[in-house]
Each structure stands twice: as structure tokens, then as C-alpha cells.
Design a protein around this motif. Structure first.
Motif, mmCIF file in Angstrom:
data_model
loop_
_atom_site.group_PDB
_atom_site.id
_atom_site.type_symbol
_atom_site.label_atom_id
_atom_site.label_comp_id
_atom_site.label_asym_id
_atom_site.label_seq_id
_atom_site.Cartn_x
_atom_site.Cartn_y
_atom_site.Cartn_z
ATOM 1 N N TYR A 1 -5.216 1.589 0.196
ATOM 2 C CA TYR A 1 -6.128 2.537 -0.445
ATOM 3 C C TYR A 1 -5.359 3.755 -0.955
ATOM 4 O O TYR A 1 -5.102 4.693 -0.196
ATOM 5 N N PRO A 2 -4.951 3.747 -2.232
ATOM 6 C CA PRO A 2 -4.307 4.940 -2.786
ATOM 7 C C PRO A 2 -5.244 6.139 -2.693
ATOM 8 O O PRO A 2 -6.466 6.007 -2.896
ATOM 9 N N LEU A 3 -4.708 7.293 -2.392
ATOM 10 C CA LEU A 3 -5.537 8.493 -2.244
ATOM 11 C C LEU A 3 -5.921 9.100 -3.588
ATOM 12 O O LEU A 3 -6.778 9.969 -3.655
ATOM 13 N N ILE B 1 -8.121 11.134 6.755
ATOM 14 C CA ILE B 1 -8.683 11.649 8.011
ATOM 15 C C ILE B 1 -8.490 10.614 9.129
ATOM 16 O O ILE B 1 -9.119 10.705 10.189
ATOM 17 N N VAL B 2 -7.640 9.627 8.869
ATOM 18 C CA VAL B 2 -7.241 8.653 9.888
ATOM 19 C C VAL B 2 -5.722 8.675 9.985
ATOM 20 O O VAL B 2 -5.036 9.178 9.093
ATOM 21 N N LYS B 3 -5.196 8.106 11.056
ATOM 22 C CA LYS B 3 -3.749 8.059 11.248
ATOM 23 C C LYS B 3 -3.341 6.673 11.733
ATOM 24 O O LYS B 3 -4.189 5.841 12.117
ATOM 25 N N LYS B 4 -2.055 6.427 11.721
ATOM 26 C CA LYS B 4 -1.527 5.137 12.155
ATOM 27 C C LYS B 4 -2.015 4.816 13.575
ATOM 28 O O LYS B 4 -1.991 5.657 14.466
ATOM 29 N N ALA C 1 -10.799 8.943 4.025
ATOM 30 C CA ALA C 1 -10.182 10.068 3.315
ATOM 31 C C ALA C 1 -11.268 10.961 2.738
ATOM 32 O O ALA C 1 -12.239 10.473 2.153
ATOM 33 N N GLU C 2 -11.097 12.262 2.920
ATOM 34 C CA GLU C 2 -12.055 13.263 2.446
ATOM 35 C C GLU C 2 -11.698 13.733 1.039
ATOM 36 O O GLU C 2 -10.528 13.779 0.671
ATOM 37 N N VAL D 1 0.203 5.436 6.804
ATOM 38 C CA VAL D 1 -0.205 6.338 5.728
ATOM 39 C C VAL D 1 1.092 6.707 5.035
ATOM 40 O O VAL D 1 1.877 7.521 5.538
ATOM 41 N N GLU D 2 1.340 6.092 3.897
ATOM 42 C CA GLU D 2 2.658 6.165 3.268
ATOM 43 C C GLU D 2 2.538 5.916 1.764
ATOM 44 O O GLU D 2 1.514 5.407 1.289
ATOM 45 N N PRO D 3 3.585 6.247 0.992
ATOM 46 C CA PRO D 3 3.555 5.965 -0.449
ATOM 47 C C PRO D 3 3.572 4.457 -0.708
ATOM 48 O O PRO D 3 4.329 3.720 -0.075
ATOM 49 N N ARG D 4 2.732 4.010 -1.616
ATOM 50 C CA ARG D 4 2.694 2.620 -2.059
ATOM 51 C C ARG D 4 2.600 2.588 -3.580
ATOM 52 O O ARG D 4 2.004 3.460 -4.204
ATOM 53 N N ARG D 5 3.189 1.547 -4.162
ATOM 54 C CA ARG D 5 3.166 1.422 -5.615
ATOM 55 C C ARG D 5 1.775 1.010 -6.091
ATOM 56 O O ARG D 5 1.096 0.205 -5.448
ATOM 57 N N VAL D 6 1.352 1.559 -7.242
ATOM 58 C CA VAL D 6 0.055 1.238 -7.835
ATOM 59 C C VAL D 6 0.265 0.627 -9.218
ATOM 60 O O VAL D 6 1.407 0.444 -9.664
ATOM 61 N N VAL D 7 -0.822 0.303 -9.910
ATOM 62 C CA VAL D 7 -0.716 -0.429 -11.175
ATOM 63 C C VAL D 7 0.080 0.314 -12.246
ATOM 64 O O VAL D 7 0.664 -0.303 -13.128
ATOM 65 N N THR D 8 0.112 1.631 -12.179
ATOM 66 C CA THR D 8 0.856 2.408 -13.182
ATOM 67 C C THR D 8 2.353 2.432 -12.900
ATOM 68 O O THR D 8 3.106 3.042 -13.644
ATOM 69 N N SER D 9 2.770 1.789 -11.800
ATOM 70 C CA SER D 9 4.161 1.712 -11.322
ATOM 71 C C SER D 9 4.577 2.943 -10.530
ATOM 72 O O SER D 9 5.666 2.981 -9.962
#
Length: 438
Positions: free
Chosen positions: A35-37, A48-51, A62-63, A83-91
Motif C-alpha cells: 500500500y503506497p502512502l 498508523i501501524v508498524k512492523k 494510514a491517516e 513500512v518501507e520504500p517500494r517501487r510503484v507504476v511510475t518507477s
């Protein structure tokens, strides 16, 4: 009432026959959900959640941050892996919440709702806001803002954008055919906010069965009409559909509300229905997976956060290796280089093609034929604007009304010289809009 169209536009190959006659099929995710923020215009949501946390389907994870923002909800039950950076469709890499799906789909208890007719406007808007509903036609603008104009009594029309003019896309069509009552009820909820407004279901004429069905179901609704529109791209663009249905014109410095109109697309209106009637936040959407490289093109109802690779698998995989994969439609979508990315609230389609017509084109010099100007729905001269953009001539670009471009791509499609007009104009327009914000 207007003549159901606008000046300009084009008639590209539709490609809708690949998926339009196949019923929507639900996809249950197999792997992790991401879930990208940032799934909307405005400020990213704040986790609002953690590992290690265990979450339920329908639980807020997420708020919203600031006024222009939207919360995000888990679409499965399971454990937060990261909760970390992940690649999305825009690269790009975007901070994201990763949930390990336990396959149980345990849900929260959704709040019971009283009939929307008994709700105040403020109650409805707050429900839509808390549900995380955003424009699902591609813009991703938080919907509660659109439903909160300064002078609601001056809204004359609430327009359901059912045009779906982008080639290949058929998700809105299937929704209209299979679940028209949700669309109509969602529109009635919106009309409840605007006491002086009439509702318009604006559908292109290439969907005669949807038009007939909606007319039948609204025959007793005195405040709702079905408006058939001429089949033409970009008939579903906000400015175009307002003009086609009401005869009112807006420009880049105006909002639809300035012309007494509110416009939302089919999936957004259905999300409003689910939030207000059933107490459910935005967790699902319909995605068209299509193109001549796909074995079984069709529409899927998916849980937001599902990986695109899983959708390809559900569509039978590739019958031939695609040369180009596009997120969205061929006119306004963008090319993807990696399918190992998550779907989001604004994921409308995945288009997989065995030929890249754009890459095969060899641009030539402008021959001053004027075709780009003929098809431009904003009545601009794209060849001049492109030249100004190429030379970074900001003064000329603004003088030629470059900010009025709606980035539809009609000019590039019509250009016999195969010049990348839309791309250069779009790039310059973004630069100028950024300067304006500063």
C-alpha cells in the motif's frame, strides 16, 4: 441542453471488444499486499501501524495528512511485514505498508448507517472523507473536497462520467451492466448534498445496452436523466463532458463547481455508495487487463494493493510476449518497465501490446497542415506550443495558452509528421504549473 459533444477530438481504434462482454471476476491476492502512502493528489498518508502488527480487512492503516489527503485501509487480514520504500507504476520508490496476507480475510465490524436521506450534508461528506474515497478515473483527487463547494446551493448538475472514452478500457461499462443500482444510488446520495441539482448519467453512444438499462432503471427518477454522448475521444475529459452535457465551459483557472457542476466517474460514485450505505471504506476497484498480448482479456474486481503480476496470471498470462505494457489506456496512460508493482486506488487498466507503434514512428518536420489544431478539444495550436516547449520559451508558451492543454494526446495522434507534440507540451505545462504554485 448541449449537443452531447465538443469541438475537436479523434476516433482511435476502440479495442473494447476484447473485454467488454466478459463478466467481472473477483481476484483473491496470493502474495503480499503493498500500500503506497501516496495514492492520491496531495500529501501522502501517514502510517498508523508498524512492523509486526496484525490487521484486519477494512482496518485503517494510514491517516490522511493535511487537508488534501486521504486515509488508506487494509484490504486483507494479515501481519504488517514492513513500512518501507517500494517501487510503484511510475518507477519511483514510495514509502509503503507491506502486509503478509494470511488468506483468512477477517474483517472489521463496519458501522451501521442510517438511511442517507436522514443524514446531513456534513455527515455524508465526513463519511466519504473517512472512507478514503478519491477520484478513481485517474486523477486521485480526494472526493470529499469535490463534494464540499463553497456554495452548494449553486450546483445545478451532478454528472456521472460514464463515457469511458479511453480505448480498450471497459471497467465502467461492466459496472454499469452488472451493478447499475449501485451507480444510481451513489448518484442519488450525491444529489442529496445539492438540493437544486439534477443528475446526469453521461454515456457514450457506443454503449447502447448500458444507456437502455440506465434509462429503464431511472424512468421514475424525476431528478436524473441519461444523456447519450457522441462517441469520440476525449469525450470523458472533465471539461469536455461538462460542455457536452450542459453547454457550460470552464478553463484551467476554474473548477467544475464554478460552472455549477460536480463530476465523478463510475467507480468513484460506487465507492461513495459503499461508504455511505454499507459503512465500507475504499478497498476495491475494477481493473481492465487487456491488449493483444493477453490470453484472456477481461475486467477484475481487485483488492487495492494486489500485485500486477497476479492480474496477468488471472488473465491467462501472455499469449505472446508484450513489446509494450501501459498503465491505463493508450492515450493518457504511461509505459511500465516492471510488473512487480502494486495496484492502487487509481489503477484503471493494464494494457499489454505486441507492437509499439510509437517507438516505430520516425518524426519529421512540421508541414503546417493544421490537423493538430483541428482535433484539439481546448482549441489550441499544439504545433506552436510544442515549438515553444522545445525552445523553453516560457513567455510564448503562456501567451499561446499552454496551461489550457488537457494532455489528451489528440494532437500527437493526428500529426502526420508523427511529432511528439503532447509529450513536449505536457512537460512544459508541468514546469509552468510548478512555477505558478511557488
Amino acid at each position: 441542453m448541449a449537443k452531447a459533444t465538443f469541438v475537436g477530438g479523434i476516433h482511435p481504434y476502440e479495442g473494447k471488444e476484447l473485454s467488454k462482454d466478459k463478466p467481472i471476476r473477483e481476484v483473491l491476492p496470493k502474495g503480499d499486499l503493498v500500500y503506497p502512502l501516496s495514492q492520491h493528489i496531495g500529501a501522502p498518508a501517514t502510517p498508523i501501524v508498524k512492523k509486526g502488527d496484525y490487521v484486519l480487512q477494512g482496518q485503517k492503516i494510514a491517516e490522511a495528512t493535511g487537508f488534501v489527503s486521504a486515509p488508506i485501509y487494509a484490504t486483507v487480514s494479515g501481519t504488517v511485514k514492513a513500512v518501507e520504500p517500494r517501487r510503484v507504476v511510475t518507477s519511483n520508490e514510495v514509502m509503503s505498508i507491506v502486509i503478509e496476507n494470511d488468506g483468512l480475510y477477517k474483517e472489521v465490524d463496519y458501522p451501521e448507517r442510517k438511511p442517507y436521506e436522514e443524514m446531513t450534508s456534513e455527515e455524508i461528506v465526513n463519511i466519504v472523507k473517512e472512507a478514503g474515497v478519491v477520484g478513481m478515473g485517474g486523477a486521485g483527487f480526494p472526493t470529499f473536497i469535490k463534494l464540499s463547494p463553497k456554495e452548494p446551493e449553486k450546483i445545478d448538475y451532478v454528472i456521472a462520467n460514464c463515457a469511458e472514452c479511453e480505448p480498450y478500457l471497459t471497467s465502467d461499462y461492466r459496472r454499469m451492466i452488472e451493478e447499475p443500482h449501485k451507480l444510481i444510488e451513489g448518484l442519488k446520495i450525491m444529489l442529496h448534498l445539492f438540493p437544486n441539482a439534477k443528475g446526469i448519467l453521461a454515456v457514450e453512444e457506443n454503449k447502447p445496452d448500458a444507456i437502455a438499462l440506465l434509462k429503464k432503471l431511472t424512468s421514475d427518477e424525476k431528478d436524473i436523466i441519461v444523456k447519450p454522448l457522441k462517441t469520440k475521444y476525449p469525450q470523458g475529459a472533465e471539461r469536455g463532458i461538462i460542455y457536452a452535457t450542459t453547454g457550460r465551459a470552464i478553463n484551467s483557472s476554474m473548477l467544475p463547481a464554478d460552472a455549477g457542476c460536480i463530476v465523478d466517474n463510475v467507480d468513484t460514485i460506487v465507492a461513495i455508495y459503499h461508504a455511505v450505505v454499507h459503512g465500507k471504506p475504499l478497498m476495491y476497484r475494477i481493473v481492465t487487463v487487456t491488449g493483444d498480448a493477453i490470453a484472456d482479456p477481461r475486467n477484475f474486481i481487485i483488492r487495492i494493493g494486489t500485485n500486477y503480476n497476479e492480474l496477468i496470471e488471472e488473465a491467462g498470462g501472455f499469449k505472446k510476449e508484450p513489446v509494450k505494457v501501459i498503465s491505463g489506456g493508450p492515450m493518457m496512460g504511461f509505459a511500465m518497465f516492471d510488473l512487480n508493482v502494486p495496484t492502487t486506488k487509481i489503477a484503471s487498466a493494464l494494457l499489454c501490446l505486441t507492437k509499439d507503434d510509437v517507438a516505430d514512428m520516425q518524426p519529421t518536420a512540421c508541414i503546417n497542415c493544421g490537423r493538430c489544431a483541428e482535433v484539439c478539444p481546448s482549441r489550441l495550436i499544439p504545433s506552436y506550443l510544442s515549438d515553444a516547449a522545445i525552445h523553453n520559451d516560457s513567455e510564448k508558451f503562456l501567451k499561446l495558452e499552454g496551461l489550457e492543454c488537457v494532455e489528451c494526446g489528440c494532437c500527437s495522434y493526428a500529426c502526420p509528421g508523427k511529432r511528439q507534440l503532447a509529450q513536449t507540451i505536457k512537460s512544459m505545462r508541468k514546469t509552468e504549473l510548478a512555477k505558478k504554485k511557488k
